[in-house]
Enzyme design. Structure first.
Site, mmCIF file in Angstrom:
data_model
loop_
_atom_site.group_PDB
_atom_site.id
_atom_site.type_symbol
_atom_site.label_atom_id
_atom_site.label_comp_id
_atom_site.label_asym_id
_atom_site.label_seq_id
_atom_site.Cartn_x
_atom_site.Cartn_y
_atom_site.Cartn_z
ATOM 1 C CB ALA A 57 21.637 62.486 52.622
ATOM 2 C CD GLU B 128 12.190 64.646 42.394
ATOM 3 O OE1 GLU B 128 12.956 65.598 42.644
ATOM 4 O OE2 GLU B 128 12.533 63.450 42.424
#
Length: 550
Positions: A312, A517
């Protein structure tokens, strides 16, 4: 008997009220309004009685056309749903009226004002219910600490040193770099513990990455953002419709604006795209996105499948995925490389697959990671969606503790989000196969190949994957000299069992099942808004390299 106007700020309060309501015999009609724009559990446009009757039509979330073979009612859960009547039995699909998602922001304020005016006249009872207090990180410092481990891994207790762990990664044989947020009252004891660790092991260090995390959060806040003024920008997409401009990437945005943005992107390429829904979150929000295709028609080619905002707090992931969508939509008209990749692959893109957690980071706790699932026999909330997949589930790099940030759930796919994503991936595999899957994350600047759950086994085509990842990393570096590492996730970052890329590799049979990432290695999750566009630009350069190889 008078009617009741119930004004809610959060979905759980609404759910609890409807449960109470269902247990009583009442004759009054109820109009429930949830004031949070991101909440999707109530529909203020269509008042519903206690028996679940509705004057609305359910709409297909992709085509927005009415469905006449569904019931719109409360169903088994205390929220209005659209349930198929086409013989699917208890496995009926759940839909929300799509018109509600795109129109809600235009009417909420009017309805809110109307209900408050009626309440002031004493005709109804107004019962405001508030969100939990917003978590403050004012005065928190963020440290990067070098921690040794003789066993090749570190436990959460070893990594914490009294702080909140944000990130960890391998930095050398037996050493880890761990980023920790430390509360003001704990700073002195933390620094003493860090110094003792360094002295004890004859090495290691700690540095300060942020002197005031709360100030950093305020700088990236969505408060006063483009939420109130966001609208179409007439730049002309490939289909000739109005298209939002690049100013979208100047700031972070509330979830409701993201939903509208996806609809705007789709409208700019209407003949080669559709809005899609892969499933429903724990709190009832659709896991939605866009499907793009080229010549040959939709669902006719192998899939490229992207997921964003699994965790999140990783806000940069959804906007970078949206930048990729923007380039695909705008480029299909005259960019030969974009035309090539769209003509040869179907893109299925879900920018926010953890909508409940994402909304919670914007309303309550900016550093929340997991989903918002509530479970029996524990007060802890949330499961790490990226530890809940079946491949490698429950192994090292995940936790059986519900309070852990890497809680894997009690069984594989026992979160509605993971179950929906796995089923969607399986359907793409069975259709025409999956060329590339990317699960977008932040922050580490690394291209993660499979596997994450084991450090000793590798996919059969690992050399092909390494070569492609090296080329992408080199292309990413061209615009701003941003360095991305690459390799099997367990070796270059950390062990993570039950992650999505391993499932897509072994079960989904993706040729390339990856996690990427994004930026950066200094600001972490609180990446300043002025780095959104550069992050999108460098990733697009990397993907253009991939498109040229495919």
């Amino acid at each position: 008997m008078l009617g009741r106007a119930i004004i809610y700020d959060d979905p759980l309060s609404f759910a609890n009220y409807t449960k109470e309501l269902a247990s009583k015999q009442r004759d009054d009609m109820v109009l429930a309004l949830i004031l949070d724009d991101s909440t999707k559990l109530g529909n203020p446009q269509f008042p519903m009685s206690e028996k679940g009757e509705s004057n609305s039509q359910c709409r297909d979330p992709a085509t927005q056309s009415p469905h006449h073979d569904v019931d719109c009612s409360f169903g088994k859960e205390p929220r209005p749903i659209c349930r198929w009547r086409n013989g699917l039995g208890s496995h009926s699909s759940l839909y929300r009226p799509w018109h509600y998602y795109t129109e809600r922001s235009r009417i909420d304020m009017k309805i809110r004002a109307l209900l408050l005016a009626i309440a002031a006249l004493g005709l109804v009872e107004a019962s405001p219910v508030s969100h939990p207090a917003k978590v403050s990180y004012d005065g928190y410092k963020v440290y990067r600490v070098s921690i040794p481990s003789t066993g090749g891994a570190i436990t959460e207790e070893e990594a914490s040193l009294g702080g909140i762990e944000l990130q960890r990664r391998r930095t050398g044989e037996g050493w880890w770099a761990v980023d920790l947020a430390v509360a003001p009252d704990d700073i002195a004891s933390f620094e003493a513990a860090a110094a003792a660790t360094s002295s004890r092991f004859g090495g290691g260090s700690h540095e300060i990455l942020s002197h005031d995390l709360g100030a950093d959060l305020a700088a990236e806040s969505t408060t006063g953002s483009v939420s109130a003024s966001y609208k179409y920008k007439a730049e002309g997409g490939a289909g000739g419709e109005a298209l939002p401009g690049l100013e979208w990437f100047d700031a972070y945005h509330p979830y409701a604006d993201h939903v509208q943005y996806w609809a705007d992107l789709q409208a700019a390429l209407p003949n080669n795209s559709e809005l899609i829904v892969a499933g429903t979150s724990f709190e009832g929000r659709p896991i939605q996105g866009i499907h793009l295709w080229g010549e040959g028609g939709k669902d006719s080619k192998p899939a490229i499948f992207f997921n964003g905002n699994v965790h999140a707090r990783e806000w940069i992931t959804s906007v970078v995925v949206e930048y990729i969508l923007y380039q695909l939509v705008t480029g299909y008209k005259n960019d030969t490389l974009v035309q090539k990749v769209l003509d040869n692959y179907d893109f299925y893109v879900l920018p926010v697959v953890n909508p409940d957690g994402f909304v919670y980071t914007q309303t309550t706790d900016r550093l929340w990671r997991k989903n918002r699932q509530v479970r029996a026999n524990t007060t802890a909330i949330g499961t790490d969606i990226n530890r809940n997949w079946a491949v490698g589930w429950g192994g090292d790099g995940s936790s059986p503790n519900p309070s852990s940030e890497t809680f894997s759930g009690f069984a594989p796919h026992d979160t509605p989000e993971t179950a929906a994503l796995a089923a969607y991936a399986d359907s793409l595999r069975d259709r025409h196969g999956i060329k590339l899957y990317v699960d977008w994350h932040s922050y580490a600047q690394v291209i993660l190949l499979s596997y994450g759950y084991t450090c000793t086994a590798f996919p059969a085509n690992i050399e092909e994957q390494e070569a492609l990842a090296a080329g992408i990393a080199a292309a990413i570096a061209k615009p701003y000299n941003t360095t991305f590492d690459h390799g099997p996730g367990c070796l270059v970052l950390y062990q993570s069992s039950g992650n999505g890329r391993d499932y897509l590799t072994d079960v989904g049979k993706a040729q390339f099942g990856w996690g990427i990432e994004l930026r950066d290695t200094q600001y972490g999750f609180v990446l300043p808004p002025d780095q959104i566009l550069p992050s999108g630009i460098e990733i697009w350069e990397g993907l253009k390299y991939a498109w040229a190889q495919f």
